[in-house]
Scaffold this motif. Sequence first.
Motif, PDB file in Angstrom:
ATOM      1  N   ILE A 147       0.869  -1.182   0.000  1.00 56.46           N
ATOM      2  CA  ILE A 147       0.000   0.000   0.000  1.00 56.46           C
ATOM      3  C   ILE A 147       0.906   1.232   0.000  1.00 56.46           C
ATOM      4  O   ILE A 147       1.776   1.354   0.867  1.00 56.46           O
ATOM      5  N   GLU A 150       1.450   7.291   0.774  1.00 50.08           N
ATOM      6  CA  GLU A 150       0.432   8.346   0.762  1.00 50.08           C
ATOM      7  C   GLU A 150      -0.909   7.836   1.309  1.00 50.08           C
ATOM      8  O   GLU A 150      -1.568   8.496   2.102  1.00 50.08           O
ATOM      9  N   ILE A 151      -1.295   6.636   0.902  1.00 51.19           N
ATOM     10  CA  ILE A 151      -2.558   6.036   1.357  1.00 51.19           C
ATOM     11  C   ILE A 151      -2.440   5.610   2.817  1.00 51.19           C
ATOM     12  O   ILE A 151      -3.363   5.811   3.609  1.00 51.19           O
ATOM     13  N   ARG A 152      -1.308   5.015   3.205  1.00 49.91           N
ATOM     14  CA  ARG A 152      -1.115   4.599   4.601  1.00 49.91           C
ATOM     15  C   ARG A 152      -1.211   5.780   5.546  1.00 49.91           C
ATOM     16  O   ARG A 152      -1.825   5.691   6.612  1.00 49.91           O
TER      17      ARG A 152
END
Length: 69
Positions: A14, A17-19
């Motif tokens: 993942i 940025e998403i984490r």
Amino acid sequence: MLEVTLSQQYQISIPQEIRDLLNLQVGQKFSVVLKNDSITLVPQPSIQSFRGVLKGANIHNVRDRSERV
């Protein structure tokens, strides 16, 4: 749109940025939802995240067992 690649061990990383956006933690569990040709990963919240969620709840108008059908 972010792009990831499936590894030889069938793993996907993942993106950072998403984490960061979802505040994902190492070891966190996910539910996997398959719909048509789409895979959705839904983070499972920890039990600690529910602490205090009912603080201040009004418990005075709760039905008694004798009132249940």
